[in-house]
Design a protein around this motif. Structure first.
Motif, short mmCIF file in Angstrom:
data_model
loop_
_atom_site.label_atom_id
_atom_site.label_comp_id
_atom_site.label_asym_id
_atom_site.label_seq_id
_atom_site.Cartn_x
_atom_site.Cartn_y
_atom_site.Cartn_z
N PHE A 169 47.35 55.39 82.56
CA PHE A 169 46.63 54.17 82.20
C PHE A 169 47.56 53.14 81.57
O PHE A 169 47.40 51.94 81.77
CB PHE A 169 45.47 54.47 81.24
CG PHE A 169 44.68 53.23 80.92
CD1 PHE A 169 43.73 52.77 81.81
CD2 PHE A 169 44.94 52.49 79.77
CE1 PHE A 169 43.04 51.59 81.55
CE2 PHE A 169 44.25 51.33 79.51
CZ PHE A 169 43.29 50.88 80.40
N HIS A 170 48.55 53.62 80.81
CA HIS A 170 49.51 52.69 80.20
C HIS A 170 50.24 51.90 81.27
O HIS A 170 50.54 50.71 81.07
CB HIS A 170 50.50 53.48 79.34
CG HIS A 170 51.46 52.61 78.59
ND1 HIS A 170 51.08 51.77 77.57
CD2 HIS A 170 52.81 52.44 78.74
CE1 HIS A 170 52.14 51.13 77.10
NE2 HIS A 170 53.19 51.51 77.80
N LEU A 171 50.54 52.53 82.40
CA LEU A 171 51.17 51.82 83.50
C LEU A 171 50.28 50.68 83.99
O LEU A 171 50.76 49.56 84.26
CB LEU A 171 51.46 52.79 84.65
CG LEU A 171 52.50 53.89 84.41
CD1 LEU A 171 52.52 54.85 85.58
CD2 LEU A 171 53.88 53.27 84.20
N VAL A 172 48.98 50.96 84.12
CA VAL A 172 48.04 49.94 84.59
C VAL A 172 47.92 48.82 83.58
O VAL A 172 47.96 47.63 83.92
CB VAL A 172 46.65 50.58 84.84
CG1 VAL A 172 45.64 49.50 85.25
CG2 VAL A 172 46.74 51.66 85.91
N GLN A 173 47.80 49.18 82.30
CA GLN A 173 47.67 48.18 81.24
C GLN A 173 48.91 47.30 81.15
O GLN A 173 48.81 46.08 80.99
CB GLN A 173 47.43 48.89 79.90
CG GLN A 173 47.47 47.97 78.68
CD GLN A 173 46.29 47.03 78.60
OE1 GLN A 173 45.28 47.23 79.28
NE2 GLN A 173 46.40 46.01 77.77
N THR A 174 50.08 47.89 81.29
CA THR A 174 51.32 47.12 81.23
C THR A 174 51.41 46.14 82.38
O THR A 174 51.82 44.98 82.20
CB THR A 174 52.54 48.07 81.25
OG1 THR A 174 52.48 48.95 80.12
CG2 THR A 174 53.84 47.28 81.21
N GLU A 175 51.00 46.57 83.57
CA GLU A 175 51.01 45.65 84.72
C GLU A 175 50.02 44.52 84.52
O GLU A 175 50.28 43.36 84.89
CB GLU A 175 50.72 46.39 86.01
CG GLU A 175 50.89 45.51 87.24
CD GLU A 175 50.81 46.26 88.55
OE1 GLU A 175 50.93 45.61 89.61
OE2 GLU A 175 50.63 47.50 88.53
N PHE A 176 48.88 44.83 83.92
CA PHE A 176 47.88 43.80 83.62
C PHE A 176 48.50 42.74 82.71
O PHE A 176 48.32 41.53 82.92
CB PHE A 176 46.67 44.47 82.95
CG PHE A 176 45.48 43.55 82.75
CD1 PHE A 176 45.34 42.35 83.43
CD2 PHE A 176 44.47 43.93 81.87
CE1 PHE A 176 44.23 41.53 83.23
CE2 PHE A 176 43.36 43.12 81.66
CZ PHE A 176 43.24 41.92 82.34
N GLU A 177 49.24 43.17 81.71
CA GLU A 177 49.88 42.22 80.80
C GLU A 177 50.90 41.35 81.53
O GLU A 177 50.98 40.13 81.29
CB GLU A 177 50.56 42.98 79.67
CG GLU A 177 49.60 43.70 78.74
CD GLU A 177 50.31 44.56 77.71
OE1 GLU A 177 51.55 44.60 77.76
OE2 GLU A 177 49.62 45.17 76.88
N LEU A 178 51.68 41.94 82.41
CA LEU A 178 52.67 41.18 83.16
C LEU A 178 52.01 40.16 84.08
O LEU A 178 52.47 39.02 84.20
CB LEU A 178 53.55 42.14 83.98
CG LEU A 178 54.50 43.04 83.19
CD1 LEU A 178 55.18 44.03 84.11
CD2 LEU A 178 55.52 42.21 82.43
N MET A 179 50.92 40.58 84.73
CA MET A 179 50.18 39.66 85.59
C MET A 179 49.62 38.49 84.76
O MET A 179 49.63 37.33 85.21
CB MET A 179 49.04 40.39 86.28
CG MET A 179 49.49 41.40 87.32
SD MET A 179 48.14 42.51 87.87
CE MET A 179 47.00 41.31 88.59
N ALA A 180 49.15 38.79 83.56
CA ALA A 180 48.60 37.75 82.69
C ALA A 180 49.67 36.76 82.26
O ALA A 180 49.40 35.56 82.11
CB ALA A 180 47.96 38.40 81.46
N LEU A 181 50.88 37.24 82.07
CA LEU A 181 51.98 36.36 81.67
C LEU A 181 52.41 35.45 82.81
O LEU A 181 52.83 34.31 82.59
CB LEU A 181 53.18 37.20 81.20
CG LEU A 181 53.03 37.89 79.84
CD1 LEU A 181 54.18 38.87 79.62
CD2 LEU A 181 52.99 36.86 78.72
N ARG A 182 52.27 35.94 84.04
CA ARG A 182 52.73 35.18 85.21
C ARG A 182 51.67 34.23 85.77
O ARG A 182 52.02 33.20 86.35
CB ARG A 182 53.18 36.14 86.31
CG ARG A 182 54.41 36.97 85.96
CD ARG A 182 54.91 37.75 87.17
NE ARG A 182 56.13 38.47 86.88
CZ ARG A 182 56.22 39.80 86.76
NH1 ARG A 182 55.13 40.53 86.95
NH2 ARG A 182 57.36 40.37 86.50
#
Length: 220
Positions: free
Chosen positions: A126-139
């Motif tokens: 889940f941490h992998l998914v959450q981290t990608e969500f954060e990166l998508m939000a930044l971009r």
């Protein structure tokens, strides 16, 4: 993965009722999305792949979610609410005094941390998914707005949950509640990340969390 009925918005008394069948469909789509996202990434997956994994058509998907991003928000919200439920559940079952002198017992912190973390492999994925969500939000500014709204909502729910937990344990924060919870969340996330890099129980996972809790909390 732990489940909850959250779908990106807090339930309200006047919210439309969801049929049991539709609720099961949503849960299967969320479970399938978690498996797909954690394996190939959010951006590397497609709605078709998620539908295939869940055993549904695109029609079933779009009757529950407007987009892959909306499903992602619902998935993250469901996980966060499940962790809040675990937090409150383990505190209610504690059979030891939380405070020794004026500080929180280290074993209480470790017990609560383990309960909220749950299965290490599950939480690592889940941490992998959450981290990608954060990166998508930044971009992406549009995703960033969704991310910020979701985080603010969960932050408010966490604040209320922590107030209930502290009342149960007979504790209080020594600084304003909101700031204290923000510090605890940041420390928890760092501690959880450290635990993902090892197999089995690792005392280093709570090495920072324990003193931070002792600094922030005292007997009510």
């Amino acid at each position: 993965m732990s489940t909850d009925t959250g779908a990106g918005v807090a339930p309200s008394d006047d919210a439309p009722q969801v049929s049991p069948r539709r609720e099961r469909t949503r849960e299967r789509l969320l479970d399938a999305a978690f498996e797909v996202f954690s394996r190939v990434g959010v951006q590397g997956s497609s709605i078709e792949t998620i539908c295939d994994a869940a055993g549904f058509t695109r029609g079933a998907f779009y009757s529950n979610f407007a987009s892959k991003e909306e499903l992602l928000v619902a998935l993250v919200t469901r996980d966060m609410r499940a962790r809040l439920a675990s937090l409150e559940g383990v505190v209610e079952e504690l059979d030891v005094t939380a405070v020794e002198g004026s500080t929180v017992r280290p074993e209480v912190v470790r017990t609560v941390f383990a309960a909220v973390m749950g299965d290490p492999d599950d939480q690592r994925r889940f941490h992998l998914v959450q981290t990608e969500f954060e990166l998508m939000a930044l971009r992406d500014p549009e995703i960033g707005q969704r991310y910020q709204a979701q985080q603010e909502q969960i932050r408010g729910e966490l604040l209320e949950a922590m107030r209930r937990v502290f009342a149960t344990l007979g504790l209080r924060f020594v600084i304003p509640d909101r700031e204290a919870v923000d510090i605890l969340v940041a420390t928890y996330l760092f501690s959880a990340q450290q635990a993902f890099f090892v197999r089995g129980e690792d005392p280093r996972a709570t090495a920072l969390l324990e003193p931070v809790v002792r600094l922030l909390a005292t007997e009510a």
